[in-house]
Design a protein around this motif. Structure first.
Motif, PDB file in Angstrom:
ATOM      1  N   ALA A  76       0.829  -1.206   0.000  1.00 62.90           N
ATOM      2  CA  ALA A  76       0.000   0.000   0.000  1.00 62.90           C
ATOM      3  C   ALA A  76       0.861   1.253   0.000  1.00 62.90           C
ATOM      4  O   ALA A  76       0.574   2.223  -0.715  1.00 62.90           O
ATOM      5  CB  ALA A  76      -0.934  -0.005   1.208  1.00 62.90           C
ATOM      6  N   GLY A  77       1.932   1.252   0.773  1.00 63.92           N
ATOM      7  CA  GLY A  77       2.837   2.402   0.805  1.00 63.92           C
ATOM      8  C   GLY A  77       3.534   2.613  -0.527  1.00 63.92           C
ATOM      9  O   GLY A  77       3.678   3.750  -0.994  1.00 63.92           O
ATOM     10  N   ALA A  78       3.960   1.522  -1.154  1.00 61.46           N
ATOM     11  CA  ALA A  78       4.614   1.625  -2.460  1.00 61.46           C
ATOM     12  C   ALA A  78       3.636   2.130  -3.514  1.00 61.46           C
ATOM     13  O   ALA A  78       4.002   2.952  -4.368  1.00 61.46           O
ATOM     14  CB  ALA A  78       5.177   0.267  -2.869  1.00 61.46           C
ATOM     15  N   LEU A  79       2.407   1.659  -3.463  1.00 61.76           N
ATOM     16  CA  LEU A  79       1.386   2.114  -4.411  1.00 61.76           C
ATOM     17  C   LEU A  79       1.100   3.600  -4.222  1.00 61.76           C
ATOM     18  O   LEU A  79       1.012   4.356  -5.201  1.00 61.76           O
ATOM     19  CB  LEU A  79       0.106   1.302  -4.232  1.00 61.76           C
ATOM     20  CG  LEU A  79      -1.038   1.632  -5.184  1.00 61.76           C
ATOM     21  CD1 LEU A  79      -0.625   1.367  -6.623  1.00 61.76           C
ATOM     22  CD2 LEU A  79      -2.263   0.817  -4.833  1.00 61.76           C
ATOM     23  N   CYS A  80       0.987   4.025  -2.981  1.00 63.79           N
ATOM     24  CA  CYS A  80       0.738   5.442  -2.683  1.00 63.79           C
ATOM     25  C   CYS A  80       1.898   6.303  -3.195  1.00 63.79           C
ATOM     26  O   CYS A  80       1.677   7.347  -3.810  1.00 63.79           O
ATOM     27  CB  CYS A  80       0.548   5.622  -1.191  1.00 63.79           C
ATOM     28  SG  CYS A  80       0.100   7.291  -0.720  1.00 63.79           S
ATOM     29  N   ALA A  81       3.117   5.867  -2.957  1.00 62.28           N
ATOM     30  CA  ALA A  81       4.284   6.620  -3.427  1.00 62.28           C
ATOM     31  C   ALA A  81       4.321   6.668  -4.945  1.00 62.28           C
ATOM     32  O   ALA A  81       4.649   7.707  -5.537  1.00 62.28           O
ATOM     33  CB  ALA A  81       5.559   5.989  -2.881  1.00 62.28           C
ATOM     34  N   GLY A  82       3.980   5.567  -5.588  1.00 60.94           N
ATOM     35  CA  GLY A  82       3.967   5.528  -7.049  1.00 60.94           C
ATOM     36  C   GLY A  82       2.928   6.461  -7.643  1.00 60.94           C
ATOM     37  O   GLY A  82       3.192   7.158  -8.628  1.00 60.94           O
ATOM     38  N   VAL A  83       1.748   6.502  -7.057  1.00 56.76           N
ATOM     39  CA  VAL A  83       0.691   7.399  -7.534  1.00 56.76           C
ATOM     40  C   VAL A  83       1.105   8.854  -7.323  1.00 56.76           C
ATOM     41  O   VAL A  83       0.920   9.700  -8.211  1.00 56.76           O
ATOM     42  CB  VAL A  83      -0.646   7.095  -6.818  1.00 56.76           C
ATOM     43  CG1 VAL A  83      -1.670   8.177  -7.085  1.00 56.76           C
ATOM     44  CG2 VAL A  83      -1.174   5.741  -7.256  1.00 56.76           C
ATOM     45  N   PHE A  84       1.696   9.145  -6.173  1.00 55.31           N
ATOM     46  CA  PHE A  84       2.154  10.507  -5.895  1.00 55.31           C
ATOM     47  C   PHE A  84       3.227  10.933  -6.890  1.00 55.31           C
ATOM     48  O   PHE A  84       3.165  12.038  -7.455  1.00 55.31           O
ATOM     49  CB  PHE A  84       2.687  10.589  -4.460  1.00 55.31           C
ATOM     50  CG  PHE A  84       3.175  11.956  -4.087  1.00 55.31           C
ATOM     51  CD1 PHE A  84       2.286  12.937  -3.696  1.00 55.31           C
ATOM     52  CD2 PHE A  84       4.525  12.263  -4.131  1.00 55.31           C
ATOM     53  CE1 PHE A  84       2.728  14.214  -3.361  1.00 55.31           C
ATOM     54  CE2 PHE A  84       4.978  13.525  -3.796  1.00 55.31           C
ATOM     55  CZ  PHE A  84       4.077  14.498  -3.413  1.00 55.31           C
ATOM     56  N   ASP A  85       4.206  10.070  -7.119  1.00 61.54           N
ATOM     57  CA  ASP A  85       5.284  10.399  -8.059  1.00 61.54           C
ATOM     58  C   ASP A  85       4.764  10.582  -9.475  1.00 61.54           C
ATOM     59  O   ASP A  85       5.213  11.457 -10.212  1.00 61.54           O
ATOM     60  CB  ASP A  85       6.362   9.320  -8.026  1.00 61.54           C
ATOM     61  CG  ASP A  85       7.151   9.325  -6.729  1.00 61.54           C
ATOM     62  OD1 ASP A  85       7.103  10.341  -6.006  1.00 61.54           O
ATOM     63  OD2 ASP A  85       7.819   8.313  -6.444  1.00 61.54           O
ATOM     64  N   THR A  86       3.797   9.761  -9.870  1.00 54.58           N
ATOM     65  CA  THR A  86       3.198   9.893 -11.194  1.00 54.58           C
ATOM     66  C   THR A  86       2.462  11.221 -11.324  1.00 54.58           C
ATOM     67  O   THR A  86       2.556  11.902 -12.352  1.00 54.58           O
ATOM     68  CB  THR A  86       2.233   8.723 -11.467  1.00 54.58           C
ATOM     69  OG1 THR A  86       2.969   7.500 -11.373  1.00 54.58           O
ATOM     70  CG2 THR A  86       1.600   8.835 -12.838  1.00 54.58           C
ATOM     71  N   ALA A  87       1.749  11.615 -10.278  1.00 50.82           N
ATOM     72  CA  ALA A  87       1.031  12.896 -10.300  1.00 50.82           C
ATOM     73  C   ALA A  87       2.010  14.064 -10.409  1.00 50.82           C
ATOM     74  O   ALA A  87       1.767  15.015 -11.158  1.00 50.82           O
ATOM     75  CB  ALA A  87       0.173  13.042  -9.055  1.00 50.82           C
ATOM     76  N   VAL A  88       3.115  13.993  -9.703  1.00 50.61           N
ATOM     77  CA  VAL A  88       4.122  15.054  -9.779  1.00 50.61           C
ATOM     78  C   VAL A  88       4.699  15.125 -11.188  1.00 50.61           C
ATOM     79  O   VAL A  88       4.853  16.207 -11.767  1.00 50.61           O
ATOM     80  CB  VAL A  88       5.228  14.831  -8.726  1.00 50.61           C
ATOM     81  CG1 VAL A  88       6.401  15.759  -8.968  1.00 50.61           C
ATOM     82  CG2 VAL A  88       4.678  15.033  -7.334  1.00 50.61           C
ATOM     83  N   ALA A  89       5.011  13.973 -11.766  1.00 51.67           N
ATOM     84  CA  ALA A  89       5.582  13.941 -13.112  1.00 51.67           C
ATOM     85  C   ALA A  89       4.599  14.473 -14.154  1.00 51.67           C
ATOM     86  O   ALA A  89       4.974  15.252 -15.039  1.00 51.67           O
ATOM     87  CB  ALA A  89       6.008  12.518 -13.470  1.00 51.67           C
ATOM     88  N   LEU A  90       3.334  14.074 -14.051  1.00 56.35           N
ATOM     89  CA  LEU A  90       2.330  14.559 -15.002  1.00 56.35           C
ATOM     90  C   LEU A  90       2.100  16.054 -14.840  1.00 56.35           C
ATOM     91  O   LEU A  90       1.906  16.772 -15.823  1.00 56.35           O
ATOM     92  CB  LEU A  90       1.017  13.796 -14.827  1.00 56.35           C
ATOM     93  CG  LEU A  90       1.008  12.371 -15.369  1.00 56.35           C
ATOM     94  CD1 LEU A  90      -0.298  11.677 -14.998  1.00 56.35           C
ATOM     95  CD2 LEU A  90       1.210  12.358 -16.866  1.00 56.35           C
ATOM     96  N   GLY A  91       2.112  16.526 -13.594  1.00 61.16           N
ATOM     97  CA  GLY A  91       1.954  17.956 -13.355  1.00 61.16           C
ATOM     98  C   GLY A  91       3.086  18.758 -13.969  1.00 61.16           C
ATOM     99  O   GLY A  91       2.867  19.815 -14.572  1.00 61.16           O
ATOM    100  N   ALA A  92       4.305  18.256 -13.838  1.00 63.57           N
ATOM    101  CA  ALA A  92       5.451  18.939 -14.430  1.00 63.57           C
ATOM    102  C   ALA A  92       5.373  18.915 -15.955  1.00 63.57           C
ATOM    103  O   ALA A  92       5.665  19.919 -16.619  1.00 63.57           O
ATOM    104  CB  ALA A  92       6.741  18.291 -13.955  1.00 63.57           C
ATOM    105  N   LEU A  93       4.960  17.794 -16.503  1.00 62.70           N
ATOM    106  CA  LEU A  93       4.859  17.678 -17.965  1.00 62.70           C
ATOM    107  C   LEU A  93       3.789  18.623 -18.521  1.00 62.70           C
ATOM    108  O   LEU A  93       4.056  19.410 -19.439  1.00 62.70           O
ATOM    109  CB  LEU A  93       4.526  16.233 -18.355  1.00 62.70           C
ATOM    110  CG  LEU A  93       4.296  15.984 -19.840  1.00 62.70           C
ATOM    111  CD1 LEU A  93       5.595  16.157 -20.609  1.00 62.70           C
ATOM    112  CD2 LEU A  93       3.719  14.605 -20.062  1.00 62.70           C
TER     113      LEU A  93
END
Length: 62
Positions: A8-25
Motif C-alpha cells: 500500500a505504501g509503495a502504491l501510494c508513493a507511485g501514484v504521488f510520483d506519477t502525479a508530480v511527473a504529469l503535473g510537471a509535464l
C-alpha cells in the motif's frame, strides 16, 4: 499484515510520483505554449473540483 502495508505504501508513493511527473509535464507544455496564464487557469480549474470534494467530505464527517 506487514506485507500489505508495504504494498500500500509503495502504491501510494507511485501514484504521488506519477502525479508530480504529469503535473510537471502538463505545466511545462502549457508554459511553453499558451503561457503562464494558461498554467494558472488550469490549476484553478483543477483545484475547484478538489475543493468541492473536500467540502462535501467535511460536511459528511460533521
Amino acid at each position: 499484515m506487514s506485507g500489505v502495508r508495504e504494498v500500500a505504501g509503495a502504491l501510494c508513493a507511485g501514484v504521488f510520483d506519477t502525479a508530480v511527473a504529469l503535473g510537471a509535464l502538463v505545466g511545462g507544455r502549457l508554459a511553453d505554449g499558451p503561457g503562464l496564464t494558461a498554467v494558472l487557469g488550469t490549476g484553478a480549474v483543477l483545484a475547484l473540483p478538489a475543493a468541492v470534494a473536500d467540502m462535501r467530505g467535511a460536511a459528511t464527517r460533521s
